[in-house]
Design a protein around this motif. Structure first.
Motif, short mmCIF file in Angstrom:
data_model
loop_
_atom_site.label_atom_id
_atom_site.label_comp_id
_atom_site.label_asym_id
_atom_site.label_seq_id
_atom_site.Cartn_x
_atom_site.Cartn_y
_atom_site.Cartn_z
N THR A 9 0.85 -1.20 0.00
CA THR A 9 0.00 0.00 0.00
C THR A 9 0.89 1.24 0.00
O THR A 9 1.72 1.42 0.89
N SER A 10 0.68 2.11 -1.00
CA SER A 10 1.60 3.24 -1.17
C SER A 10 0.97 4.61 -0.90
O SER A 10 1.67 5.61 -0.94
N SER A 11 -0.33 4.67 -0.67
CA SER A 11 -0.98 5.96 -0.43
C SER A 11 -2.23 5.77 0.40
O SER A 11 -2.76 4.65 0.53
N SER B 106 -5.21 6.88 -0.32
CA SER B 106 -6.33 6.51 -1.18
C SER B 106 -6.30 5.01 -1.49
O SER B 106 -7.34 4.36 -1.57
N ASP B 107 -5.09 4.46 -1.66
CA ASP B 107 -4.95 3.02 -1.89
C ASP B 107 -5.47 2.25 -0.68
O ASP B 107 -6.18 1.25 -0.80
N ILE C 32 3.33 3.37 2.93
CA ILE C 32 2.94 4.70 3.40
C ILE C 32 3.85 5.07 4.57
O ILE C 32 4.24 4.21 5.36
N GLU D 288 1.89 9.02 8.58
CA GLU D 288 0.61 9.13 7.89
C GLU D 288 -0.26 7.92 8.17
O GLU D 288 -1.48 8.06 8.39
#
Length: 611
Positions: free
Chosen positions: A57-59, A61-62, A143, A147
């Motif tokens: 998971t990189s963001s 929103s993801d 992430i 965050e």
């Protein structure tokens, strides 16, 4: 902490009215995800569990995309095909999603305003108080930690939802700065945590119990002991071992009911090495560090590592399967298991006594008065006079080094000469040269076999006597091979060609041995047999003698001058003896012509190689 204890802590967390996150930590492969998917529901009665993997998971929103899909999947669980679609549709109506969609369409039509409902808003809208969120693979999330914990905090404190984090914390805490930041975030959000320890006995029984029972009723107990000794709690490791255990149960070695205790000792060693291999550890010669002569502990550890490496090399099918990703070969497994038993769990009482003395010497568990009996025992074990098997060839090098060290430590008892021992060993090799050669091929380090581009084991001084024994075994084995080929040529010329080709292919690793085999066939017998051979057999010989076939190996690699001359004379003589007109068959005559040219070309190329 066992599974029941983790469940108790989860129940306490869900009943707690304070707002915080709960963490389940554990090593990779320890079964944390398996517990979440199968065991957690028992502790979370009345909750809908939504598991979200953070792997990759990189963001934000993801993450919310995954969370939204996880909620939909949880509500739709239990349905399939059209039934699943109906459940999702009903869920959308109940949750008001159809209403929200209708409002968005009306706003766009009447006011010209385009509004799309994002997955973050949808996910937060759908999060009911009866939902338990599980964020798995925390350490694999891309992430930023600040965050990520901010999102979790908004769910825990902003939405009053229960959140369980699943992580391998040992992997997360890398450098000091990251550790301090991680600790600060954890202090604010994660108040309680537990370490999950998988129920290995239950897991092994469920995953590979059938395969282990095919080996022996006690095999599961032996396997669990090996796991415990290796401190392995990785379920994926157990899964990777399933095929190997299944194939072991099919071997004659383990299907034989005799000597079960010895076979289980072999199995325990197989388990120990295969567990490490399944975890990605493959012993190397460099692991055997040189011993410090002044340090007893160092000497014993070095001897232990060398012995461990020898044993691992003897079980070649483990490395072939896990390191080289080759398909398990039943014949190879059978051969390795049998040889391993002979080498390390011998049947002969004399050999067992010798092996015990070898171990006692390495571990310094003897008295000075024991040394004469020790040497006498070694000699008797090499060539027992009672018809029993002698000391396995695999342990010759080890024994010679021990005898040499005895001579250095006790020159008044033994002068350190290895002459008598090498003579006894030659007599044993002469009785079974093929088995001795098989030992050389499967144990290149102990036999100092320089045909293999492998580094020697550090700390093991090369011995001339080992070279002498290896060359002796290779010479006898080669003579037996050539004799067998000539017998086959006389008895069945057509089957000879396949045997000839197969042996040469096997010997390609050693160009000198290959040349001896090639020119070891009797020229007159071969020339006399060729006209009556089938075209298929002659074609196989053409593949052997042609420069584009096997014979090309001699042109591309260095051959000794003596071998070049011998091979040149042999090829020229065979070419002269080959009579094309001796057959009425057109195809046979054509092939005899090809072979005659092949042989003259080979003779010429070998002759030029001596210039």
């Amino acid at each position: 902490m066992n599974e029941d204890s983790v469940k108790t802590m989860v129940r306490d967390y869900l009943e707690d009215t304070d707002k915080y996150a709960f963490m389940i930590e554990g090593a990779w492969g320890s079964g944390k995800t398996h517990f979440v998917e199968h065991g957690l529901r028992d502790a979370a009665e009345g909750y809908r569990i939504v598991r979200v993997s953070l792997f990759g998971t990189s963001s934000a929103s993801d993450l919310y995309d995954r969370l939204y899909l996880g909620i939909i999947n949880e509500y739709a669980s239990g349905g399939e095909g059209e039934g699943r679609k109906a459940i999702v549709a009903e869920f959308a109506r109940d949750a008001g999603l159809s209403f929200l969609g209708g409002v968005a369409k009306k706003a766009k039509k009447e006011l010209g305003i385009s509004y799309e409902i994002g997955t973050k808003a949808l996910a937060e809208f759908l999060l009911g108080s009866s939902m338990l969120l599980v964020f798995d693979d925390l350490e694999r999330c891309l992430i930023s930690e600040r965050e990520l914990f901010g999102i979790v905090d908004s769910l825990v404190n902003g939405k009053s939802r229960k959140v369980i984090l699943v992580s391998n914390e040992a992997h997360r805490e890398s450098d000091q700065d990251d550790a301090n930041s991680h600790k600060a975030l954890m202090e604010k959000l994660v108040w309680r945590r537990c370490t999950y320890e998988p129920p290995m006995e239950e897991i092994v029984g469920n995953m590979i119990g059938a395969e282990l029972s095919s080996i022996d009723p006690s095999a599961e107990k032996v396997f669990l002991k090996a796991l415990a000794n290796a401190k392995c709690t990785n379920i994926r490791t157990v899964k990777r071992l399933r095929r190997l255990m299944g194939d072991l149960g099919k071997t004659d070695f383990f299907m034989n009911p005799a000597d079960r205790s010895i076979r289980m000792s072999v199995f325990q060693d197989v388990c120990s090495f295969s567990i490490r291999a399944a975890e990605g550890y493959f012993p190397q010669p460099s692991d055997v560090t040189p011993a410090d002569p002044a340090d007893i502990v160092s000497s014993m550890e070095s001897a232990h590592r060398a012995d461990s490496y020898r044993r691992y090399e003897s079980l070649a099918f483990i490395r072939a399967h896990f390191e080289w990703h080759q398909k398990l070969d039943g014949n190879q497994m059978e051969s390795c298991l049998g040889s391993y038993r002979e080498a390390y769990y011998p049947e002969s009482e004399k050999v067992r006594d010798a092996v015990e003395w070898m171990d006692r010497w390495k571990s310094l568990m003897f008295r000075n008065d024991d040394v004469p009996a020790m040497i006498a025992c070694f000699k008797k074990a090499i060539n027992p006079q009672d018809g029993s098997l002698g000391l396995p060839f695999e342990r010759y090098g080890e024994l010679l080094r021990i005898v040499k060290s005895i001579g250095e430590a006790f020159p008044d008892i033994h002068d350190g000469s290895l002459k008598d021992f090498t003579q006894y060993m030659k007599e044993a090799i002469r009785r079974n040269p093929d088995k001795a050669m098989a030992s050389v091929c499967s144990n290149p380090f102990d036999w100092q076999d320089r045909r293999f581009a492998s580094p020697p084991i550090p700390g093991l001084e090369p011995l001339e006597e080992i070279d002498e024994l290896r060359d002796f075994a290779m010479k006898l084995s080669l003579e037996d091979t050539v004799d067998s080929l000539n017998r086959s040529l006389r008895d069945d010329p057509d089957s000879f060609t396949m045997q000839y080709y197969s042996v040469l292919e096997k010997e390609r690793i050693d160009i000198e041995r290959m040349a001896i085999v090639l020119a070891g066939v009797e020229e007159a017998a071969l020339a006399s047999a060729m006209p009556s051979m089938r075209p298929e057999s002659l074609r196989k010989l053409h593949e052997v003698f042609n420069a584009n076939g096997m014979a090309g190996a001699f042109a591309s690699r260095t051959l000794s001058e003596g071998s070049c001359k011998r091979l040149s004379r042999w090829a020229k003589k065979l070419a002269e003896l080959t009579k094309i007109e001796s057959s009425e068959e057109y195809a046979v005559r054509k092939y005899l012509g090809y072979l005659k040219n092949d042989l003259y070309d080979l003779a010429e190329s070998m002759h030029s190689g001596t210039d």
